[in-house]
Design a protein around this motif. Structure first.
Motif, PDB file in Angstrom:
ATOM      1  N   PHE A 223       0.819  -1.206   0.000  1.00  0.00           N
ATOM      2  CA  PHE A 223       0.000   0.000   0.000  1.00  0.00           C
ATOM      3  C   PHE A 223       0.858   1.264   0.000  1.00  0.00           C
ATOM      4  N   ALA A 224       2.102   1.152   0.483  1.00  0.00           N
ATOM      5  CA  ALA A 224       2.986   2.317   0.569  1.00  0.00           C
ATOM      6  C   ALA A 224       3.707   2.630  -0.737  1.00  0.00           C
TER       7      ALA A 224
ATOM      8  N   ALA B 255      -6.161   3.919   5.165  1.00  0.00           N
ATOM      9  CA  ALA B 255      -7.107   3.547   4.112  1.00  0.00           C
ATOM     10  C   ALA B 255      -8.546   3.464   4.603  1.00  0.00           C
TER      11      ALA B 255
ATOM     12  N   CYS C  86       3.340   5.105   5.980  1.00  0.00           N
ATOM     13  CA  CYS C  86       2.259   4.401   5.271  1.00  0.00           C
ATOM     14  C   CYS C  86       2.559   2.906   5.284  1.00  0.00           C
ATOM     15  N   ASP C  87       1.653   2.109   5.846  1.00  0.00           N
ATOM     16  CA  ASP C  87       1.783   0.645   5.810  1.00  0.00           C
ATOM     17  C   ASP C  87       3.155   0.210   6.327  1.00  0.00           C
TER      18      ASP C  87
ATOM     19  N   ALA D  45      -4.517   3.091  -2.804  1.00  0.00           N
ATOM     20  CA  ALA D  45      -3.088   3.418  -2.717  1.00  0.00           C
ATOM     21  C   ALA D  45      -2.730   4.544  -3.675  1.00  0.00           C
ATOM     22  N   GLU D  46      -3.313   4.527  -4.875  1.00  0.00           N
ATOM     23  CA  GLU D  46      -3.027   5.588  -5.844  1.00  0.00           C
ATOM     24  C   GLU D  46      -3.678   6.909  -5.431  1.00  0.00           C
TER      25      GLU D  46
ATOM     26  N   THR E  54       2.818   5.901  -2.830  1.00  0.00           N
ATOM     27  CA  THR E  54       3.229   7.108  -2.108  1.00  0.00           C
ATOM     28  C   THR E  54       4.733   7.300  -2.196  1.00  0.00           C
TER      29      THR E  54
ATOM     30  N   GLU F 284      -7.762  -1.936  -2.566  1.00  0.00           N
ATOM     31  CA  GLU F 284      -6.492  -1.478  -1.994  1.00  0.00           C
ATOM     32  C   GLU F 284      -5.626  -0.805  -3.048  1.00  0.00           C
TER      33      GLU F 284
END
Length: 327
Positions: free
Chosen positions: A11-12, A106, A83-84, A167-168, A15, A163
């Motif tokens: 998920f990171a 999220a 993030c994550d 994430a985007e 970013t 997810e």
């Protein structure tokens, strides 16, 4: 600004990639330690991105140890971008950066605080979710919100697909939040604890289907438990022990078969495997027997003698009605 990226999971990745497109400087990646890594085996996209951009990697077992705090302070970061990541940050760690830390979560906080917000949002039948950027505090997911964006949950979307979209969206939102922090125009909105709900880390047992729930809820359950732990049930046959089955995609049928209890097989022929639910019925479109690959319903029924009246349920299922058990 000087940024330290803190992230481990997939998920990171968007970013982290987006940070390199800004005018800010990524001084380090802080990520989870490698466990039982073998030479020649891929180490993951976060580390790959850091190597590609010649960014130093710091991967302590305990980010809150005094030694880790010294290392973080030496980076002279303006901001921790989290993030994550996988570890909870202490107040002392957050204090190693001039502006502390911001975290991408999220969900539309304060709803779904915890490790699995995407999964639980789908499980509970939410039609909308989103991402939130919070100014971090030692309390998990409880800091004030500095940016938020929402998106509909598509009717057929699995947790894996949602997810990737979030994430985007979150990468774009995170960069906007960083720029706003630099400009000093942040409006931090405190979360209302009364509106908070929990999204705990998934357990293997969370995949067990409760056939007493409505068919639409069971369909949401299947979508929510991807890619792990997946949804499963046990097939109780006339003879032999229960067989554990992982379910593939399912559809919800609105009609409830009369006089048939939840978990009872209603149809089992050709490419139709239908099981009664608390309301309506579930059409199963793929089955994975324990230790086997995912089979189409037709393949599964060709190799397994499932019959109407058989029961699906927990491993220790209640006794079947006499009319079914003795047929």
């Amino acid at each position: 600004m000087r940024l330290v990226m803190m992230g481990t999971g997939p998920f990171a990745v968007p970013t982290f990639r987006k940070l390199y497109e800004t005018d800010h400087t990524v001084v380090a990646l802080v990520t989870g330690p490698l466990k039982d890594h073998r030479p020649g085996v891929a180490v993951g996209p976060m580390r790959d991105l850091a190597h590609e951009h010649l960014t130093p990697i710091f991967d302590p077992e305990d980010i809150n140890s005094p030694e880790s705090q010294v290392s973080l302070a030496a980076m002279e970061a303006d901001l921790l971008v989290v993030c994550d990541y996988g570890q909870i940050l202490s107040a002392a760690v957050l204090g190693t950066a001039r502006l502390g830390g911001i975290n991408l979560h999220a969900s539309l906080l304060p709803k779904y605080r915890g490790a699995a917000p995407i999964n639980w949002a789908i499980y509970h039948g939410e039609t909308e979710t989103g991402v939130s950027v919070i100014h971090m505090t030692p309390a998990v997911d409880a800091g004030p919100i500095i940016a938020q964006a929402s998106t509909p949950i598509r009717p057929d979307e699995t947790a894996v697909e949602l997810e990737a979209r979030l994430a985007e969206i979150g990468a774009w939102l995170m960069v906007r939040a960083i720029d706003t922090l630099q400009e000093g125009h942040v409006e931090a909105i405190p979360q209302d604890p009364a509106q908070a709900s929990k999204a705990p880390r998934l357990k293997k047992s969370d995949g067990l289907i409760d056939w007493n729930r409505p068919a639409a809820a069971i369909r949401n359950h299947v979508r929510a438990m991807e890619p792990w732990p997946k949804t499963f049930t046990f097939w109780h046959r006339e003879s032999g022990p229960p067989v554990r089955l992982i379910l593939g995609p399912v559809s919800a049928l609105p009609r409830t078969p009369k006089g048939v209890g939840p978990g009872t097989v209603v149809e089992a022929a050709r490419d139709r495997l239908v099981v009664a639910a608390g309301e309506g019925a579930v059409l199963i479109q793929g089955v994975q027997p324990a230790g086997k690959r995912l089979l189409s319903t037709r393949e599964f029924l060709n190799g397994h003698r499932v019959r109407p009246g058989d029961r699906f349920g927990p491993e220790q299922a209640p006794a079947m009605p006499l009319s079914i058990a003795s047929r």
